[in-house]
Design a protein around this motif. Structure first.
Motif, PDB file in Angstrom:
ATOM      1  N   LEU A  83     -56.751  -5.106 -22.018  1.00  0.00           N
ATOM      2  CA  LEU A  83     -56.974  -5.139 -20.657  1.00  0.00           C
ATOM      3  C   LEU A  83     -55.831  -4.445 -19.813  1.00  0.00           C
ATOM      4  CD1 LEU A  83     -58.385  -6.330 -18.169  1.00  0.00           C
ATOM      5  CD2 LEU A  83     -57.173  -8.558 -18.529  1.00  0.00           C
ATOM      6  N   GLN A  84     -56.263  -3.648 -19.010  1.00  0.00           N
ATOM      7  CA  GLN A  84     -55.271  -2.625 -17.928  1.00  0.00           C
ATOM      8  C   GLN A  84     -55.060  -3.696 -16.855  1.00  0.00           C
ATOM      9  OE1 GLN A  84     -57.660   0.716 -17.108  1.00  0.00           O
ATOM     10  NE2 GLN A  84     -56.858   1.927 -18.909  1.00  0.00           N
ATOM     11  N   THR A  85     -53.728  -3.741 -16.373  1.00  0.00           N
ATOM     12  CA  THR A  85     -53.484  -4.690 -15.085  1.00  0.00           C
ATOM     13  C   THR A  85     -54.265  -4.206 -14.047  1.00  0.00           C
ATOM     14  OG1 THR A  85     -51.590  -2.886 -14.705  1.00  0.00           O
ATOM     15  CG2 THR A  85     -51.369  -4.887 -16.193  1.00  0.00           C
ATOM     16  N   ASN A  86     -54.707  -3.130 -13.832  1.00  0.00           N
ATOM     17  CA  ASN A  86     -55.305  -2.885 -12.485  1.00  0.00           C
ATOM     18  C   ASN A  86     -56.965  -3.414 -12.459  1.00  0.00           C
ATOM     19  OD1 ASN A  86     -56.419  -1.038 -14.388  1.00  0.00           O
ATOM     20  ND2 ASN A  86     -56.168   0.724 -12.815  1.00  0.00           N
ATOM     21  N   ARG A  89     -58.107  -8.260 -12.003  1.00  0.00           N
ATOM     22  CA  ARG A  89     -58.833  -9.288 -10.952  1.00  0.00           C
ATOM     23  C   ARG A  89     -60.381  -9.143 -11.281  1.00  0.00           C
ATOM     24  NH1 ARG A  89     -59.076  -9.347  -4.258  1.00  0.00           N
ATOM     25  NH2 ARG A  89     -60.449 -10.590  -4.207  1.00  0.00           N
ATOM     26  N   GLN A  90     -60.881  -7.964 -11.697  1.00  0.00           N
ATOM     27  CA  GLN A  90     -62.241  -7.940 -12.086  1.00  0.00           C
ATOM     28  C   GLN A  90     -62.724  -8.983 -13.411  1.00  0.00           C
ATOM     29  OE1 GLN A  90     -62.720  -3.532 -11.864  1.00  0.00           O
ATOM     30  NE2 GLN A  90     -64.827  -4.157 -11.175  1.00  0.00           N
ATOM     31  N   VAL A  91     -61.746  -8.612 -14.403  1.00  0.00           N
ATOM     32  CA  VAL A  91     -62.167  -9.385 -15.545  1.00  0.00           C
ATOM     33  C   VAL A  91     -61.981 -10.979 -15.321  1.00  0.00           C
ATOM     34  CG1 VAL A  91     -61.155  -9.927 -17.812  1.00  0.00           C
ATOM     35  CG2 VAL A  91     -61.568  -7.676 -17.247  1.00  0.00           C
ATOM     36  N   ALA A  92     -60.910 -11.427 -14.311  1.00  0.00           N
ATOM     37  CA  ALA A  92     -60.552 -12.697 -14.058  1.00  0.00           C
ATOM     38  C   ALA A  92     -61.829 -13.256 -13.564  1.00  0.00           C
ATOM     39  CB  ALA A  92     -59.459 -13.028 -13.262  1.00  0.00           C
ATOM     40  N   ALA A  93     -62.523 -12.581 -12.389  1.00  0.00           N
ATOM     41  CA  ALA A  93     -63.650 -12.863 -11.769  1.00  0.00           C
ATOM     42  C   ALA A  93     -64.983 -13.023 -12.681  1.00  0.00           C
ATOM     43  CB  ALA A  93     -63.963 -12.043 -10.525  1.00  0.00           C
ATOM     44  N   GLY A  94     -65.143 -12.174 -13.691  1.00  0.00           N
ATOM     45  CA  GLY A  94     -66.345 -12.241 -14.526  1.00  0.00           C
ATOM     46  C   GLY A  94     -66.412 -12.875 -15.778  1.00  0.00           C
ATOM     47  N   PHE A  95     -65.203 -13.385 -16.228  1.00  0.00           N
ATOM     48  CA  PHE A  95     -65.118 -13.701 -17.543  1.00  0.00           C
ATOM     49  C   PHE A  95     -64.755 -15.139 -17.710  1.00  0.00           C
ATOM     50  CE2 PHE A  95     -65.624  -9.411 -18.158  1.00  0.00           C
ATOM     51  CZ  PHE A  95     -66.165  -9.204 -19.464  1.00  0.00           C
ATOM     52  N   ALA A 109     -50.318 -10.082 -13.270  1.00  0.00           N
ATOM     53  CA  ALA A 109     -51.389  -9.283 -12.542  1.00  0.00           C
ATOM     54  C   ALA A 109     -52.561 -10.414 -12.428  1.00  0.00           C
ATOM     55  CB  ALA A 109     -51.878  -8.302 -13.155  1.00  0.00           C
ATOM     56  N   LEU A 110     -52.720 -11.228 -13.614  1.00  0.00           N
ATOM     57  CA  LEU A 110     -53.898 -12.257 -13.564  1.00  0.00           C
ATOM     58  C   LEU A 110     -53.530 -13.478 -12.907  1.00  0.00           C
ATOM     59  CD1 LEU A 110     -54.599 -12.191 -17.737  1.00  0.00           C
ATOM     60  CD2 LEU A 110     -56.174 -11.646 -15.667  1.00  0.00           C
ATOM     61  N   HIS A 111     -52.175 -13.709 -12.750  1.00  0.00           N
ATOM     62  CA  HIS A 111     -51.797 -14.985 -11.887  1.00  0.00           C
ATOM     63  C   HIS A 111     -51.928 -14.622 -10.391  1.00  0.00           C
ATOM     64  CE1 HIS A 111     -49.305 -17.961 -10.051  1.00  0.00           C
ATOM     65  NE2 HIS A 111     -48.513 -17.201  -9.679  1.00  0.00           N
ATOM     66  N   GLN A 112     -51.816 -13.278 -10.223  1.00  0.00           N
ATOM     67  CA  GLN A 112     -52.080 -12.942  -8.664  1.00  0.00           C
ATOM     68  C   GLN A 112     -53.576 -12.877  -8.346  1.00  0.00           C
ATOM     69  OE1 GLN A 112     -49.934 -12.688  -6.335  1.00  0.00           O
ATOM     70  NE2 GLN A 112     -48.239 -12.956  -7.723  1.00  0.00           N
ATOM     71  N   ALA A 113     -54.253 -12.409  -9.423  1.00  0.00           N
ATOM     72  CA  ALA A 113     -55.730 -12.508  -9.219  1.00  0.00           C
ATOM     73  C   ALA A 113     -56.304 -14.077  -8.981  1.00  0.00           C
ATOM     74  CB  ALA A 113     -56.438 -11.964 -10.540  1.00  0.00           C
ATOM     75  N   SER A 114     -55.476 -14.925  -9.681  1.00  0.00           N
ATOM     76  CA  SER A 114     -56.070 -16.310  -9.670  1.00  0.00           C
ATOM     77  C   SER A 114     -55.901 -16.756  -8.176  1.00  0.00           C
ATOM     78  CB  SER A 114     -55.166 -17.256 -10.709  1.00  0.00           C
ATOM     79  OG  SER A 114     -53.808 -17.451 -10.159  1.00  0.00           O
ATOM     80  N   ARG A 115     -54.851 -16.456  -7.576  1.00  0.00           N
ATOM     81  CA  ARG A 115     -54.756 -16.967  -6.116  1.00  0.00           C
ATOM     82  C   ARG A 115     -55.749 -16.216  -5.236  1.00  0.00           C
ATOM     83  NH1 ARG A 115     -47.937 -16.084  -5.164  1.00  0.00           N
ATOM     84  NH2 ARG A 115     -47.400 -17.995  -6.269  1.00  0.00           N
ATOM     85  N   LYS A 116     -56.122 -15.158  -5.505  1.00  0.00           N
ATOM     86  CA  LYS A 116     -57.220 -14.422  -4.417  1.00  0.00           C
ATOM     87  C   LYS A 116     -58.295 -15.081  -4.955  1.00  0.00           C
ATOM     88  CE  LYS A 116     -54.645 -10.205  -4.199  1.00  0.00           C
ATOM     89  NZ  LYS A 116     -54.582  -8.805  -4.588  1.00  0.00           N
TER      90      LYS A 116
END
Length: 233
Positions: A83-86, A89-95, A109-116
């Motif tokens: 998984l690329q860091t960029n 967010r997409q992977v966190a949202a869809g999986f 990066a995943l941690h930041q995505a979790s907040r959003k």
């Protein structure tokens, strides 16, 4: 008919391996890897009792999910590839579960995505147990420190470990790799007291999942034994 027969054969072998290990069917999750399978075939899996899908390429997975529409919610989606860091967010949202957390920059990066996304993200720490330069993963000696760092990130929920064994025709070659991952899993349980959510060992693919189950796998990732060669990750 061949698809149904192949899945039945895989399930039978899974049950045989569980019996050898003195384990119960509810202790094992079959993730059907649909890397090279289109959405129409994935629809067929619903009628065959498949509940978990594994994909390792984000854009292909997003396309398939769009074709499936609401049917995509009939499955739990596992991201099993590098998984690329960029794309975090997409992977966190869809999986539902990410198998391939292998570096701190990705964890951040995943941690930041979790907040959003306002969601806690379940992850597996990928370990390069075989120590192959071509494979991703945290070095075995660094797993404890890496787990400690990940646990400090409130948006992530580390639930276990994942590894990929060497590509070999003899499944017994993989046994020491799986055994070492299980020992690392138990070491974290003993030293860091992660609690009941620490429960997953993702290891074993079409050529060696029987051995992986005997060594404690809770998740196996099966593609080619169900579809055709080259469908795993």
């Amino acid at each position: 008919m061949a698809l149904a027969d192949n899945i039945a054969a895989v399930r039978a072998r899974i049950n045989d391996a569980l019996t050898v290990a003195g384990r119960h069917p509810e202790e094992l999750t079959l993730v059907v890897v649909t890397k090279y399978v289109d959405a129409l075939i994935i629809k067929e899996l619903i009628g065959l009792g498949v509940e978990h899908i594994g994909e390792n390429r984000l854009q292909e997975a997003v396309r398939k999910q769009a074709v499936l529409g609401d049917l995509k919610n009939r499955f739990k989606w596992h991201f099993i590839g590098s998984l690329q860091t960029n794309k975090a967010r997409q992977v966190a949202a869809g999986f539902d579960l990410i198998h391939s957390l292998d570096r701190l920059s990705l964890a951040e990066a995943l941690h930041q995505a979790s907040r959003k996304l306002n969601k806690e993200i379940p992850v597996l720490i990928q370990v390069n147990v075989s120590r192959e330069q071509t494979k991703h993963g945290v070095a075995p000696a660094e797993v404890g420190a890496f787990y400690t760092a990940v646990r400090k990130l409130s948006g992530l929920r580390p639930v276990g470990l994942m590894t990929m064994a060497p590509d070999t025709e003899d499944p017994e070659t993989s046994r020491p790799v799986f055994r070492e991952l299980r020992h690392l899993f138990e070491q974290i349980k003993r030293d860091y007291h992660p609690g009941p959510e620490w429960r997953e060992l993702s290891m074993g693919m079409s050529n060696d999942y029987g051995v992986a189950i005997e060594e404690g796998a809770t998740i196996v990732r099966i593609g080619s034994a169900i579809f055709s060669a080259g469908t795993e990750g």
